[in-house]
Enzyme design. Structure first.
Site, PDB file in Angstrom:
ATOM      1  N   GLU A 147       0.829  -1.213   0.000  1.00  0.00           N
ATOM      2  CA  GLU A 147       0.000   0.000   0.000  1.00  0.00           C
ATOM      3  C   GLU A 147       0.861   1.261   0.000  1.00  0.00           C
ATOM      4  OE1 GLU A 147      -3.169   0.054  -0.525  1.00  0.00           O
ATOM      5  OE2 GLU A 147      -3.325  -2.126  -0.476  1.00  0.00           O
TER       6      GLU A 147
ATOM      7  N   GLU B 117      -0.233  -2.188  -9.713  1.00  0.00           N
ATOM      8  CA  GLU B 117      -0.242  -3.246  -8.699  1.00  0.00           C
ATOM      9  C   GLU B 117       1.054  -4.044  -8.740  1.00  0.00           C
ATOM     10  OE1 GLU B 117      -2.323  -3.565  -6.266  1.00  0.00           O
ATOM     11  OE2 GLU B 117      -3.412  -1.851  -7.067  1.00  0.00           O
TER      12      GLU B 117
ATOM     13  N   ASP C 240       3.789  -4.252  -5.749  1.00  0.00           N
ATOM     14  CA  ASP C 240       4.284  -5.545  -5.260  1.00  0.00           C
ATOM     15  C   ASP C 240       5.811  -5.542  -5.256  1.00  0.00           C
ATOM     16  OD1 ASP C 240       1.804  -6.598  -4.870  1.00  0.00           O
ATOM     17  OD2 ASP C 240       1.787  -7.888  -6.639  1.00  0.00           O
TER      18      ASP C 240
HETATM   19 ZN   LIG Z   1      -2.489  -2.288  -4.619  1.00  0.00          ZN
END
Ligand SMILES: [Zn+2]
Length: 414
Positions: free
Chosen positions: A275, A352, A356
């Site tokens: 996040e 995303e 990661d």
């Molecule tokens: Zn995310």
């Protein structure tokens, strides 16, 4: 036949057929063989359960969409909008008051159509799979609070938009854009303090190993936060989640209580690192900028169609009005918004992967993020094998197996 009507009906039907097709191919790509990656954490019975969850929710959404699409088309063809306009005009108010009533009546009609579906999804489907924790009382209270918020926040915003278009001349779209952007930013600031506590209880994370580890990690990453909270997500569902709210130094980390319960400290830090990656890589800022730009485009195109007589004839309206223009424009704009959402999803999926990667590098423990991702998808009964077309059009996150694969590849390369 009116060309606008032909266009709008085509858009509705094409959208419907596309969704239906994707649902069907998605169901056909459910594979009964358990993916290797999950062999250590998932047994055949639970895997079958997750597939039956996908099957049932997909079938349910197909039924819901068939019903709402049919009702929408019928409502347009029988002149439903003109009937609502007659009701609203009956109050004898000015254009802004009439517009608010017109929109409110449509809002009520849509809510009445959607209510049985929402009740069924929560109390039958989610219940059957053991997710539902929502009591009838909570459900009704949520609904009441939602309505109050719509009236208190949505009402004035709509009134301003109508007012700007009534008096604004050629630059009305620009003032509306500025006003809505201002209101949206304002809501982002007040949401964590005033709106979200209406729906959930936020408790500062209690002292202990988890809080210390999380705070240490944030300090090491030079990431300013206002506080670490847990939220009683378990009041409605057993599903897991974590998120940030607020901006800059007002930022708070919020963990669902269900997440704290199910994940280890290392896994929670990995989720947090992901996040934080979204902030550090300026994803949050970029997405906000993109949505502001999109709003500008929307208002500009809207201004071209205000009081368009052909459009009003398509909806069998007796009177032309700015408030109805807003609603009808929504139908014209839907192909553009579908296209924009596909583009948005492409960027979002890429971000995303980047977040990661950030989590992997900053924690140095990829196996923690991998096991957190596995636990999240198992607990939430996520579909492990979605069809690529469905992913391309509708997924804002890459499928979990792709994320795990990317993490493993990255790990072996550092
Ligand atoms: Zn995310």
């Amino acid at each position: 036949m009116n060309p606008y009507l032909i266009f709008i009906l085509t858009v509705i039907l094409v959208g419907y057929i596309l969704d239906l097709t994707i649902s069907i191919v998605n169901l056909s790509s459910l594979d009964p063989r358990l993916p290797d990656e999950f062999i250590d954490v998932l047994d055949g019975r639970r895997y079958a359960k997750s597939q039956s969850y996908t099957r049932i929710t997909t079938t349910f959404s197909m039924i819901k969409e068939t019903a709402t699409t049919t009702l929408t088309i019928v409502f347009i063809l029988i002149g439903g909008f003109n009937w609502v306009d007659g009701l609203a005009r009956g109050f004898g108010l000015g254009p802004i008051g009439t517009g608010l009533i017109f929109t409110a009546i449509l809002f009520v009609i849509v809510a009445c159509v959607e209510m049985p579906f929402s009740v069924y999804a929560t109390f039958v489907i989610e219940e059957r799979f053991g997710f539902n924790q929502t009591t009838r009382g909570t459900f009704i209270l949520d609904l009441a609070k939602g309505i109050i918020l719509a009236v208190v926040i949505g009402g004035p915003v709509l009134a301003f938009i109508l007012w700007f278009f009534e008096i604004g001349g050629p630059w009305a779209w620009f003032y509306c854009w500025g006003g809505v952007v201002g209101a949206t930013m304002g809501i982002q600031f007040i949401a964590p303090v005033l709106i979200m506590p209406l729906f959930n209880k936020f408790t500062p994370l209690e002292d202990g190993e988890l809080k210390e580890t999380v705070a240490n990690y944030a300090t090491r990453e030079k990431f300013k936060i206002k506080g670490i909270y847990t939220m009683d997500g378990s009041r409605r569902s057993t599903k897991l989640n974590a998120f940030f709210t607020g901006f800059g130094r007002f930022r708070r980390i919020v963990f669902f209580d269900t997440l704290v319960e199910k994940l280890s400290t290392g896994e929670i830090v990995a989720v947090l690192a992901h996040e934080m990656g979204h902030y550090k890589l300026r994803h949050v800022f970029k997405m906000l900028a993109a949505s502001i730009l999109q709003m500008g485009i929307l208002f500009f195109i809207l201004s071209l169609f205000i009081n368009n007589r052909g459009l009003f004839a398509a909806f069998r309206m007796d009177h032309v009005s700015i408030y109805a223009s807003l609603i009808f424009f929504g139908f014209l704009y839907s192909p553009i918004s579908m296209l924009l959402s596909v583009i948005f999803n492409i960027f979002s999926r890429r971000q995303e992967f980047q977040a990661d990667r950030h989590a992997l590098i900053s924690t140095g423990r990829p196996e923690m993020l991998i096991s957190a991702l596995k636990k999240l998808s198992i607990t939430n009964l996520s579909n492990l094998t979605p069809h690529p077309l469905h992913v391309f059009l509708n997924y804002c996150h890459p499928p979990v197996l792709e994320r795990i694969r990317a993490l493993r590849k990255k790990r072996s390369s550092i």
